[in-house]
Design an enzyme around this catalytic site. Structure first.
Site, short mmCIF file in Angstrom:
data_model
loop_
_atom_site.label_atom_id
_atom_site.label_comp_id
_atom_site.label_asym_id
_atom_site.label_seq_id
_atom_site.Cartn_x
_atom_site.Cartn_y
_atom_site.Cartn_z
N HIS A 155 54.87 20.97 54.38
CA HIS A 155 54.60 21.98 53.34
C HIS A 155 55.37 23.26 53.62
O HIS A 155 55.05 24.32 53.09
CB HIS A 155 53.10 22.30 53.29
CG HIS A 155 52.25 21.09 53.22
ND1 HIS A 155 51.74 20.47 54.34
CD2 HIS A 155 51.84 20.35 52.16
CE1 HIS A 155 51.04 19.41 53.97
NE2 HIS A 155 51.09 19.31 52.66
N HIS A 162 55.57 15.30 47.88
CA HIS A 162 56.05 14.47 49.00
C HIS A 162 56.60 13.14 48.51
O HIS A 162 56.70 12.19 49.28
CB HIS A 162 54.90 14.21 49.97
CG HIS A 162 54.18 15.43 50.41
ND1 HIS A 162 54.82 16.45 51.07
CD2 HIS A 162 52.88 15.83 50.27
CE1 HIS A 162 53.94 17.42 51.33
NE2 HIS A 162 52.77 17.07 50.84
#
Lengths: 332, 332
Positions: free
Chosen positions: A219, A57
Site C-alpha cells: 500500500h 492489487h
C-alpha cells in the site's frame, strides 16, 4: 494524477463492470456487495475458499477466482478492507456444506472484518476457518499491522490450497495445509516509485531520483530503509538475502519462486530480475522447482518488484501442477 | 531513469537469461542470435512461424512462442529491428519441410530485414512467405513506417495463424489467412506518459500533467494529436470511434477485442477501460465474442492503453479457442 479512470470514487465499481464484461463466461459479480464469484452454485461437499481485501492489487484477488483456486473474492475500496457484510455474503454463497476457509492477508482491518464475518457466518450455521498470511520479512510490525504483513505468499497459497479444496480435502486439513504453506513462505519487495491512490490524487510518498524504498508494503507503507538506487543484481541480493535468511534452508531444498511486479514495472525488467534471483538461488544451492514472473500482487501503478519463495515438497508441487482455470492463472 | 536493470547495453541479453531460467522447460534460447525457440526439433510437415522485432514490447514476441503460436521469436535491441542473420537462423531452425511464415510488424527496419532474411533462406531452399501487419488507424505514415504501423492485431494474428499452423495448414493457406486477419484488424492507442528507453536514460517525449497523446505508437513515436487528459469514458470513445470508423461494420458483427496496457498501466485501470470499450461496442451493435484484457504488446514503462478489434467469423473463433501453451497465453 494520470489514470484511465472516471471519478475516483467509482474506480472499484466500474472496474467490476469491466471484469464482468470480460469474464462473464466464468465469473459472476455481485455488484451490491462487490464480490466476484465463480459462475454456478457451490459444489456440494467442496470447501469454499473466500479471500478479499482492498482493491489496487490486481489480479489479486478477483483474478484468482475460478476452478482450482478461489470461490469468491471480496473487493474493498482501494487499499481498504472489505466490510464484514461483504465477507458474510460471500461465505454464505460459497458454502457447499463442507465449510468455508477465509484466506486473509495480515492487515488489521482485514483480520478484524474477516473475524467478524466468520462469527456471523457461524451463527448462521456455516463452519469457517481462517488462515492469516504474514509472509513479509521486511518489517516486524507496520503501519497497518501487528506482526508481519501478508503479501506474495498469498498468491501461491491460494493456488495450492485451491487445488487441495478442488480435490475434496476437508476444512481442517485445508487449514493445516494453509498454515504449513504460510510457515514456509517468505517475501520482500522494493519500490522505485510511489503509487498514487485515485482518491488522494498524488503520490503516497516521495522518493528521490536516486533512491528506492527497500521492504516496501503493497500500500506504499514504509519499508525497512531508503537506499540508493541499485542495479538489478544488487537489488536482487537485497531481496533474496533477507528472504533466505529468515528460514533455515538446506542444500537441494526446492522452492516455488515468484518475481512479482508492483504494477508499473514492465515484464522486460521482471524477467531480467528473475534471472538475477534465479542465479542467487542456484548459488545458495536452492532448486527452483516452479516459478512465476509477472504482475500477480500489485500496488496500483507503483514501479518495483517483490520476491516470494515458498519451500515446496512433492505434495506442494503436485498441488501447484494441478489444473487451474482463472482469469490470471490458467493451466491444465 | 529508474529501472530494474544493470547496464543499459545488457538489457536484452540479460532478460533472455531470465526468460530461459523461467521457461527452460518449454523454451530454448539461442543467446548468440538472440532467438527464442520452442524446445525440440521442428515438427515435420508443420509450417514454421517466425516473428520478432525490437525488444521492449513484452510479452510480444517471446512470450508467444509455444504450441499453438510461434515457433521462434527474434529479439532486436530495445525498439530496434533484429538483423537478417537472426531471422535467417530462426527460419532455418524452424523449417520442418513445409516452409516458414514470417510475421512482421510494419516498421521500415523490420520489413527490410525480414525481406532480406527471406531471400537468403530461399537461397538455402526454405520456402518463405511474409505477412506484414499494418493495423494502426492512428496515422497513415509515421516516423518509422511507410503506411500504417503494426501493433495489437499482431498478437491476435499470431494466435489465430498459430492455431492453423498447428493443425497442419499449408504455407499458402496460412498466408491467405494471415492476410485476411490483417485486413479485418484495427487498433489505436493512447499514452498518459512517455516510455524511457534504457540507453537514452530519459523520457522519449514530454507530456504535460493535463495532456495525453492520442494515437501513440509503441515506440513513443507521435500519434494523431495531443489532447487534454480525458476520463476513461471519453478516452474509450477516442479510441473506439476511429477503430470502428475504419471498417464497415454491420449490426451483429462479432469481434475479438483486446484492451492492451502499454506497460506502466495497472490491470485495475485496464479492466475499467474494458468496461467502457465493451459498452461502446454494445451500443454500436457489435458482439464481443472473445476478449483479452492486460499487457500484451507494450512500450516499456509507458502508461496508456490501446484497443484492437479483429472482426471474427466462426472459423476465426474456432482458431482462437484452439489450445495454446505459451508463457503469455495458455489455455486448452
Amino acid at each position: 494524477m494520470k489514470k484511465l479512470i472516471n471519478e475516483p470514487a467509482d474506480v472499484v465499481s466500474q472496474a467490476l463492470i469491466g471484469i464482468e464484461a470480460a469474464h462473464g463466461d466464468r465469473l459472476r459479480i455481485d455488484h451490491e456487495h462487490k464480490v466476484i464469484y465463480r459462475n454456478g452454485p457451490p459444489r456440494a461437499g467442496k470447501v469454499g475458499l473466500v479471500s478479499g481485501g482492498g482493491t489496487g492489487h490486481e489480479p489479486l484477488h478477483g483474478g484468482y477466482v475460478g476452478v482450482g483456486m478461489l470461490d469468491a473474492a471480496c473487493c474493498g475500496e482501494v487499499f481498504t478492507s472489505p466490510v464484514p457484510d461483504q465477507m458474510l455474503a460471500a461465505t454464505a454463497a460459497v458454502d457447499g456444506g463442507a465449510g468455508v476457509l477465509h484466506i486473509v492477508k495480515n492487515y488489521t482491518g482485514d483480520v478484524m472484518n474477516f473475524e467478524m464475518a466468520a462469527e456471523l457466518a457461524a451463527d448462521n450455521g456455516t463452519e469457517v476457518r481462517s488462515i492469516v498470511v504474514d509472509d513479509d520479512v521486511a518489517v516486524q510490525d507496520s503501519l497497518y499491522t501487528a506482526g508481519r504483513r501478508g503479501v506474495g505468499t498469498t498468491v501461491l497459497l491460494e493456488k495450492l490450497v485451491g487445488a487441495a479444496a478442488e480435490s475434496g480435502r476437508p476444512l481442517d486439513q485445508l487449514l493445516e495445509l494453509a498454515t504449513r504453506i504460510n510457515s514456509v513462505g517468505r517475501s520482500m519487495g522494493l519500490a522505485l516509485t510511489s503509487c498514487t491512490v485515485p482518491a488522494a490524487g498524488r503520490p503516497t510518498f516521495e522518493l528521490g531520483d536516486d533512491e528506492m524504498e527497500l521492504g516496501i508494503g503493497i500500500h506504499g507503507e514504509p519499508g525497512r530503509s531508503r537506499v540508493p538506487l541499485a542495479s538489478a543484481a544488487e537489488a536482487a541480493q537485497l531481496l533474496v538475502d533477507p528472504v533466505l535468511g529468515d528460514l533455515p534452508y538446506g542444500t537441494g531444498d526446492a522452492v516455488i519462486a515468484m518475481v512479482n511486479g508492483m504494477g508499473g514495472t514492465p515484464l522486460l525488467e521482471l524477467y531480467l530480475m528473475y534471472g538475477e534471483v534465479h542465479r542467487l538461488l542456484q548459488q545458495a544451492g536452492i532448486h527452483v522447482a516452479r516459478c512465476l514472473v509477472g504482475n500477480y500482487i500489485t500496488s496500483l501503478d507503483m514501479a518495483g518488484c517483490s520476491v516470494t519463495l515458498v519451500k515446496a515438497d512433492e505434495e506442494l508441487l503436485a498441488l501447484w501442477d494441478a489444473p487451474v482455470d482463472t482469469p490470471a492463472l490458467r493451466w491444465s
